[in-house]
Design a protein around this motif. Sequence first.
Motif, PDB file in Angstrom:
ATOM      1  N   VAL A 167       0.838  -1.199   0.000  1.00 39.71           N
ATOM      2  CA  VAL A 167       0.000   0.000   0.000  1.00 39.71           C
ATOM      3  C   VAL A 167       0.873   1.249   0.000  1.00 39.71           C
ATOM      4  CG1 VAL A 167      -1.762   1.301   1.265  1.00 39.71           C
ATOM      5  CG2 VAL A 167      -1.876  -1.201   1.175  1.00 39.71           C
ATOM      6  N   ASN A 168       1.939   1.214   0.789  1.00 40.92           N
ATOM      7  CA  ASN A 168       2.846   2.347   0.836  1.00 40.92           C
ATOM      8  C   ASN A 168       3.552   2.549  -0.503  1.00 40.92           C
ATOM      9  OD1 ASN A 168       4.225   4.428   2.541  1.00 40.92           O
ATOM     10  ND2 ASN A 168       6.026   3.240   1.990  1.00 40.92           N
ATOM     11  N   LEU A 169       3.879   1.457  -1.186  1.00 38.43           N
ATOM     12  CA  LEU A 169       4.495   1.559  -2.514  1.00 38.43           C
ATOM     13  C   LEU A 169       3.538   2.238  -3.493  1.00 38.43           C
ATOM     14  CD1 LEU A 169       6.736   0.895  -4.537  1.00 38.43           C
ATOM     15  CD2 LEU A 169       5.674  -1.345  -4.857  1.00 38.43           C
ATOM     16  N   PHE A 170       2.269   1.865  -3.449  1.00 44.11           N
ATOM     17  CA  PHE A 170       1.276   2.507  -4.312  1.00 44.11           C
ATOM     18  C   PHE A 170       1.160   3.998  -3.988  1.00 44.11           C
ATOM     19  CE2 PHE A 170      -3.098   3.975  -4.915  1.00 44.11           C
ATOM     20  CZ  PHE A 170      -3.247   3.765  -6.273  1.00 44.11           C
ATOM     21  N   GLN A 171       1.231   4.345  -2.703  1.00 47.23           N
ATOM     22  CA  GLN A 171       1.152   5.755  -2.308  1.00 47.23           C
ATOM     23  C   GLN A 171       2.350   6.534  -2.845  1.00 47.23           C
ATOM     24  OE1 GLN A 171      -0.019   4.589   2.066  1.00 47.23           O
ATOM     25  NE2 GLN A 171      -0.441   6.750   1.793  1.00 47.23           N
ATOM     26  N   HIS A 189      -1.579  11.326   3.594  1.00 43.61           N
ATOM     27  CA  HIS A 189      -1.318  11.608   5.015  1.00 43.61           C
ATOM     28  C   HIS A 189      -2.367  10.948   5.895  1.00 43.61           C
ATOM     29  CE1 HIS A 189      -0.180  13.757   8.653  1.00 43.61           C
ATOM     30  NE2 HIS A 189      -1.436  14.153   8.786  1.00 43.61           N
ATOM     31  N   MET A 190      -3.620  11.000   5.489  1.00 38.43           N
ATOM     32  CA  MET A 190      -4.691  10.375   6.263  1.00 38.43           C
ATOM     33  C   MET A 190      -4.536   8.860   6.277  1.00 38.43           C
ATOM     34  SD  MET A 190      -7.877  12.731   4.890  1.00 38.43           S
ATOM     35  CE  MET A 190      -9.093  11.724   5.738  1.00 38.43           C
ATOM     36  N   ARG A 192      -1.711   7.121   5.964  1.00 36.68           N
ATOM     37  CA  ARG A 192      -0.559   6.755   6.797  1.00 36.68           C
ATOM     38  C   ARG A 192      -0.887   6.905   8.285  1.00 36.68           C
ATOM     39  NH1 ARG A 192       2.589   9.392   2.416  1.00 36.68           N
ATOM     40  NH2 ARG A 192       3.731   7.716   1.357  1.00 36.68           N
ATOM     41  N   THR A 193      -1.603   7.964   8.633  1.00 38.37           N
ATOM     42  CA  THR A 193      -1.993   8.152  10.038  1.00 38.37           C
ATOM     43  C   THR A 193      -2.935   7.046  10.499  1.00 38.37           C
ATOM     44  OG1 THR A 193      -1.756  10.551   9.789  1.00 38.37           O
ATOM     45  CG2 THR A 193      -3.035   9.756  11.667  1.00 38.37           C
ATOM     46  N   GLY A 194      -3.924   6.733   9.655  1.00 41.24           N
ATOM     47  CA  GLY A 194      -4.846   5.656  10.014  1.00 41.24           C
ATOM     48  C   GLY A 194      -4.172   4.303  10.090  1.00 41.24           C
ATOM     49  N   ARG A 195      -3.176   4.086   9.251  1.00 46.05           N
ATOM     50  CA  ARG A 195      -2.450   2.825   9.250  1.00 46.05           C
ATOM     51  C   ARG A 195      -1.710   2.606  10.574  1.00 46.05           C
ATOM     52  NH1 ARG A 195       0.292   2.765   4.128  1.00 46.05           N
ATOM     53  NH2 ARG A 195       1.919   4.059   5.040  1.00 46.05           N
ATOM     54  N   GLU A 196      -1.168   3.658  11.124  1.00 44.90           N
ATOM     55  CA  GLU A 196      -0.446   3.532  12.391  1.00 44.90           C
ATOM     56  C   GLU A 196      -1.396   3.430  13.572  1.00 44.90           C
ATOM     57  OE1 GLU A 196       2.748   3.097  12.866  1.00 44.90           O
ATOM     58  OE2 GLU A 196       3.050   3.107  10.702  1.00 44.90           O
ATOM     59  N   ASN A 197      -2.549   4.080  13.473  1.00 44.96           N
ATOM     60  CA  ASN A 197      -3.486   4.083  14.604  1.00 44.96           C
ATOM     61  C   ASN A 197      -4.314   2.824  14.706  1.00 44.96           C
ATOM     62  OD1 ASN A 197      -2.628   6.648  15.348  1.00 44.96           O
ATOM     63  ND2 ASN A 197      -4.223   7.690  14.166  1.00 44.96           N
TER      64      ASN A 197
END
Length: 199
Positions: A167-171, A189-190, A192-197
């Motif tokens: 997913v990060n590669l696609f981003q 940004h949203m 990545r933030t949701g992924r960590e939370n």
Amino acid sequence: LMLLLPVPTCTVLPTEKPTYTAALSGVTASVAGIASTYGPAAFTSTSSELFSVNWLRWFAAIWFAGVLTFGLRALGGWVLVQRLWRIQRQPLAPSLATRCQVLKGSLGITRRVQFYLSNAIDAPAVIGWFRPVVLLPFSALTGLSPEQLEAILIHELAHIKRLDCFVNLFQIIAETLLFYHPAVWLVNHMVRTGRENCC
């Protein structure tokens, strides 16, 4: 900065058009015969097409330069990450390595996952797409309780289970190709933030 990029488009285009029209005064004289033969519409259409083609070339050149810049940034980040996990790394203690494998199995992860300690990082991280590696800083062994360390390991393993690396590669690809669009940066940004939370 990305939010301000649309501003020059709205300000430069109206101000630059008269200058460009003045530069076309010589062209106007040379095509006066065409205008008299086919009417004013022919000259107006020719000027508009020339103006459009010129700006399209500039936009294409700016977009290519932006893609090249962000592409090199992504490539540099990949090289840095590859170098990061290869230097100053040490295998885990046998007891901790066994615990990591138990946690990996409890999450249903069947892929091979390597675990290392590293002096080059300050926070835990997952590196790699097809052969993931979990890096733990040495401070994780001295400043955290066993329960806290286990929670961190589960957090990192959850990234692997959800295939967050892809997913990060696609981003990254989206940011590289659509670097000029503020919505792309906001959505990423949203995500990545949701992924960590959500771990």
